[in-house]
Design a protein around this motif. Structure first.
Motif, PDB file in Angstrom:
ATOM      1  N   PRO A 197       0.416  -0.981  -0.040  1.00 27.85           N
ATOM      2  CA  PRO A 197      -0.187   0.293  -0.312  1.00 27.85           C
ATOM      3  C   PRO A 197       0.730   0.845   0.059  1.00 27.85           C
ATOM      4  CG  PRO A 197      -0.916  -1.368   1.840  1.00 27.85           C
ATOM      5  CD  PRO A 197       0.092  -2.335   1.083  1.00 27.85           C
ATOM      6  N   PHE A 198       0.049   2.643  -0.950  1.00 27.06           N
ATOM      7  CA  PHE A 198       1.197   3.538  -1.372  1.00 27.06           C
ATOM      8  C   PHE A 198       1.517   4.351   0.212  1.00 27.06           C
ATOM      9  CE2 PHE A 198       0.942   8.257  -1.337  1.00 27.06           C
ATOM     10  CZ  PHE A 198       2.147   8.599  -1.879  1.00 27.06           C
ATOM     11  N   TRP A 199       0.379   4.603   0.992  1.00 28.75           N
ATOM     12  CA  TRP A 199       0.688   4.874   2.854  1.00 28.75           C
ATOM     13  C   TRP A 199       1.858   4.144   3.484  1.00 28.75           C
ATOM     14  CZ3 TRP A 199       0.637   9.970   2.408  1.00 28.75           C
ATOM     15  CH2 TRP A 199      -1.060  10.169   1.754  1.00 28.75           C
ATOM     16  N   LYS A 200       1.889   3.142   3.349  1.00 29.96           N
ATOM     17  CA  LYS A 200       2.396   2.088   4.205  1.00 29.96           C
ATOM     18  C   LYS A 200       3.584   2.652   3.484  1.00 29.96           C
ATOM     19  CE  LYS A 200       3.643  -2.662   5.578  1.00 29.96           C
ATOM     20  NZ  LYS A 200       3.071  -4.089   5.777  1.00 29.96           N
ATOM     21  N   PHE A 201       3.990   2.262   2.649  1.00 33.29           N
ATOM     22  CA  PHE A 201       5.181   2.557   2.062  1.00 33.29           C
ATOM     23  C   PHE A 201       5.862   3.771   1.658  1.00 33.29           C
ATOM     24  CE2 PHE A 201       7.813   4.379  -1.402  1.00 33.29           C
ATOM     25  CZ  PHE A 201       9.170   3.490  -1.591  1.00 33.29           C
ATOM     26  N   PHE A 202       4.943   5.236   1.697  1.00 30.06           N
ATOM     27  CA  PHE A 202       5.447   6.535   1.987  1.00 30.06           C
ATOM     28  C   PHE A 202       5.915   6.803   3.403  1.00 30.06           C
ATOM     29  CE2 PHE A 202       4.426  11.180   1.662  1.00 30.06           C
ATOM     30  CZ  PHE A 202       6.335  11.612   0.521  1.00 30.06           C
ATOM     31  N   ALA A 203       5.210   6.437   3.948  1.00 26.85           N
ATOM     32  CA  ALA A 203       4.885   6.808   5.823  1.00 26.85           C
ATOM     33  C   ALA A 203       6.561   5.698   5.855  1.00 26.85           C
ATOM     34  CB  ALA A 203       3.832   6.231   6.537  1.00 26.85           C
ATOM     35  N   ALA A 204       6.569   4.839   5.983  1.00 21.31           N
ATOM     36  CA  ALA A 204       8.371   3.915   6.309  1.00 21.31           C
ATOM     37  C   ALA A 204       9.185   4.863   5.842  1.00 21.31           C
ATOM     38  CB  ALA A 204       8.312   3.002   5.998  1.00 21.31           C
ATOM     39  N   THR A 205       9.013   5.568   4.739  1.00 18.26           N
ATOM     40  CA  THR A 205      10.148   6.288   4.098  1.00 18.26           C
ATOM     41  C   THR A 205       9.648   7.433   4.164  1.00 18.26           C
ATOM     42  OG1 THR A 205       9.600   5.073   1.753  1.00 18.26           O
ATOM     43  CG2 THR A 205      10.765   7.270   1.325  1.00 18.26           C
ATOM     44  N   LEU A 206       9.324   8.407   4.649  1.00 21.88           N
ATOM     45  CA  LEU A 206       9.219   9.355   4.569  1.00 21.88           C
ATOM     46  C   LEU A 206      10.045   9.785   6.290  1.00 21.88           C
ATOM     47  CD1 LEU A 206       8.215  12.601   4.560  1.00 21.88           C
ATOM     48  CD2 LEU A 206       6.339  12.451   5.634  1.00 21.88           C
ATOM     49  N   ILE A 207       9.502   8.507   7.562  1.00 22.84           N
ATOM     50  CA  ILE A 207       9.838   8.797   8.618  1.00 22.84           C
ATOM     51  C   ILE A 207      11.088   8.441   9.027  1.00 22.84           C
ATOM     52  CG2 ILE A 207       9.743   7.598  11.000  1.00 22.84           C
ATOM     53  CD1 ILE A 207       6.877   6.932  10.299  1.00 22.84           C
ATOM     54  N   GLY A 208      11.569   7.553   7.804  1.00 21.59           N
ATOM     55  CA  GLY A 208      13.839   6.924   7.880  1.00 21.59           C
ATOM     56  C   GLY A 208      14.287   8.151   7.074  1.00 21.59           C
ATOM     57  N   LYS A 209      13.545   8.976   6.127  1.00 19.24           N
ATOM     58  CA  LYS A 209      14.663   9.717   5.284  1.00 19.24           C
ATOM     59  C   LYS A 209      14.480  11.225   6.313  1.00 19.24           C
ATOM     60  CE  LYS A 209      14.937   7.685   1.034  1.00 19.24           C
ATOM     61  NZ  LYS A 209      16.490   7.656   1.088  1.00 19.24           N
ATOM     62  N   ALA A 210      13.453  11.379   6.149  1.00 18.16           N
ATOM     63  CA  ALA A 210      13.070  12.858   6.466  1.00 18.16           C
ATOM     64  C   ALA A 210      13.495  13.309   8.191  1.00 18.16           C
ATOM     65  CB  ALA A 210      11.378  13.662   6.406  1.00 18.16           C
ATOM     66  N   ILE A 211      13.185  11.763   9.465  1.00 14.53           N
ATOM     67  CA  ILE A 211      13.124  12.471  10.554  1.00 14.53           C
ATOM     68  C   ILE A 211      14.922  11.534  11.312  1.00 14.53           C
ATOM     69  CG2 ILE A 211      12.217  12.179  13.139  1.00 14.53           C
ATOM     70  CD1 ILE A 211       9.757  12.127  11.263  1.00 14.53           C
ATOM     71  N   ILE A 212      14.734  10.262  10.856  1.00 17.03           N
ATOM     72  CA  ILE A 212      15.895   9.091  11.237  1.00 17.03           C
ATOM     73  C   ILE A 212      17.227   9.539  10.561  1.00 17.03           C
ATOM     74  CG2 ILE A 212      17.238   6.812  11.836  1.00 17.03           C
ATOM     75  CD1 ILE A 212      14.064   6.444  12.263  1.00 17.03           C
ATOM     76  N   LYS A 213      17.659   9.443   9.337  1.00 20.34           N
ATOM     77  CA  LYS A 213      18.272   9.887   8.600  1.00 20.34           C
ATOM     78  C   LYS A 213      18.880  11.162   8.103  1.00 20.34           C
ATOM     79  CE  LYS A 213      20.601   9.069   3.813  1.00 20.34           C
ATOM     80  NZ  LYS A 213      19.966   8.299   2.611  1.00 20.34           N
ATOM     81  N   THR A 214      17.882  12.456   8.215  1.00 14.51           N
ATOM     82  CA  THR A 214      18.211  13.164   8.103  1.00 14.51           C
ATOM     83  C   THR A 214      18.957  13.767   9.548  1.00 14.51           C
ATOM     84  OG1 THR A 214      16.651  13.959   6.896  1.00 14.51           O
ATOM     85  CG2 THR A 214      17.777  15.512   7.784  1.00 14.51           C
ATOM     86  N   HIS A 215      18.393  13.270  11.058  1.00 12.75           N
ATOM     87  CA  HIS A 215      19.132  14.226  12.164  1.00 12.75           C
ATOM     88  C   HIS A 215      20.867  13.002  12.208  1.00 12.75           C
ATOM     89  CE1 HIS A 215      15.082  16.019  12.343  1.00 12.75           C
ATOM     90  NE2 HIS A 215      15.678  16.027  13.513  1.00 12.75           N
TER      91      HIS A 215
END
Length: 441
Positions: free
Chosen positions: A295-313
């Protein structure tokens, strides 16, 4: 082979297809490979122009179908824009502020998208833009003992312009707010979180852009699966590796992901997106998510949290730690305490502790060497050369977009030719050989 996989030409030959169809398919593949700006410029520009006109035609059809709502929207934008720019009043300040925020958001999000797609050449914009910005801000903060020298949250280098604080001396910025670092006579004890808060917004925006840049492979793979095909990108990810150990290991990991991906979930996608080093596995993860209809929102939510919050910090905090002598000393002291206190590591203390001491000494030398770091002014030779390199990368990326559009038009024409040939062969039940069979008897 999966039932949804498209058959290759060799498989089609074995299935007993007409030789004329096989020959036409081979000619089509060769024609697609040669459709480039350097090999066939006339045909390349012809098909790209057709693609542009097709998109304009679709846009005109959409406007014609929704002409009332489109006309109302256009009139509203024209009236509102003209009123805001032509009339004087207190709203002018809000208009300028909104435009400044819009430029700021678009710049950093676009850099994040460009980092994911690589501008067609693997270009990583964290190393080119966000990393140097965080480095310059951290060093200026430790030099001047302040972190509030931004005129606004959007006061960052963007669109070819430098920030307002880049060329200011510490005397112009203001008196220090933090105590002087005793081990560094020209550095101040600026906490990590104080610097992080000042550069956090642009870092998160960049991370959001990297998450958005991962969507095209997902949608392409999903569309291919729904149409009963296997995406070409998945085949490219699984090509035979080189003989060296590194590529072979990556290849084995990719094959393992393909075989076990159906068992992966939200947290697996999150972990793959959060790895702060260049991650070749996530390119495959996005394609597989589309192939297995995640599902799109499952993929995008995990990607957004991982890249925009965890990886970036992770990346931003690492840059701040390296460029902030006070934070670096605290990290070294903590590691020294761990080495001395932990039962296993204390046996290696005589070998590890001198390394920490040398790292402290090197940080002091680097701090004194770069005590007055300034960003090269706009128009300098270095700035012009760097902008030229970036423009060449952008030109290559735009060329790849044009190539994709032209090839799509050519594929549509080839598909019609193939269907026409199949229809002609279907309409002729007998072949020349079958007509001469009686004479042969």
């Amino acid at each position: 082979m999966d039932t949804n996989d498209a058959p290759t030409i060799s498989e089609q030959e074995q299935s007993g297809l007409d030789p004329r169809i096989i020959k036409l398919q081979k000619d089509h593949l060769l024609e697609l490979e040669n459709l480039t700006l350097t090999k066939r410029p006339a045909a390349f520009l012809k098909y790209f122009t057709i693609a542009v006109f097709q998109q304009v035609g679709r846009l005109c059809n959409h406007v014609a179908v929704h002409r009332f709502s489109v006309s109302l929207t256009v009139v509203f934008i024209l009236v509102a824009g003209t009123s805001l720019y032509a009339l004087d009043g207190p709203h002018e300040l809000y208009v300028k502020e909104s435009l400044a925020w819009a430029r700021y958001v678009v710049w950093w999000v676009a850099l994040g998208v460009a980092s994911s797609i690589g501008l067609g050449s693997g270009l990583h914009t964290f190393l080119l833009y966000l990393g140097p910005h965080v480095t310059a801000f951290t060093m200026r903060a430790t030099q001047c003992g302040r972190v509030d020298f931004k005129s606004a949250p959007y006061d960052t280098p963007q669109w070819g312009l430098t920030s307002s604080w880049a060329s200011k001396d510490c005397s112009q910025i203001g008196a220090p707010q933090y105590p002087l670092l005793l081990s560094h006579s020209e550095r101040y004890m600026v906490p990590l979180h104080s610097v992080l808060v000042q550069v956090q917004l642009e870092a998160v925006l960049w991370g959001i852009g990297t998450a958005l840049g991962e969507l095209p492979p997902y949608f392409v793979s999903r569309a291919a699966r729904l149409s009963g095909e296997r995406p070409k990108e998945l085949e490219e990810q699984l090509v035979s590796p080189a003989e060296s150990f590194g590529p072979r290991l990556v290849q084995r990991l990719k094959l393992w992901m393909v075989n076990h991906f159906e068992n992966f979930g939200f947290f697996t996608i999150l972990c793959l997106a959060s790895v702060s080093v260049p991650n070749p596995m996530f390119d495959l993860a996005g394609i597989l998510c589309g192939q297995f209809l995640v599902p799109f929102w499952k993929f995008f939510a995990a990607t957004l949290i991982g890249k925009a919050i965890i990886k970036t910090h992770i990346q931003t905090i690492f840059i701040i730690m390296v460029c902030n002598p006070y934070v670096l000393e605290l990290a070294m002291d903590m590691l020294t305490w761990m080495v001395k206190s932990l039962p296993v590591l204390n046996h290696f203390a005589p070998n590890i502790l001198p390394t920490f001491e040398r790292a402290k000494a090197d940080s002091k030398v680097q701090s004194s060497t770069h005590s007055d770091v300034k960003i090269p002014p706009k128009g300098s030779l270095a700035s012009s050369a760097w902008n030229t390199v970036v423009m060449v990368m952008m030109a290559g990326f735009l060329s790849s977009i044009m190539k994709s559009a032209a090839q799509n038009v050519l594929k549509e024409r080839q598909s019609r030719d193939l269907k026409a040939l199949e229809a002609r062969l279907h309409d002729v039940p007998s072949t020349p050989m079958s007509r001469h069979e009686p004479n042969g008897q």
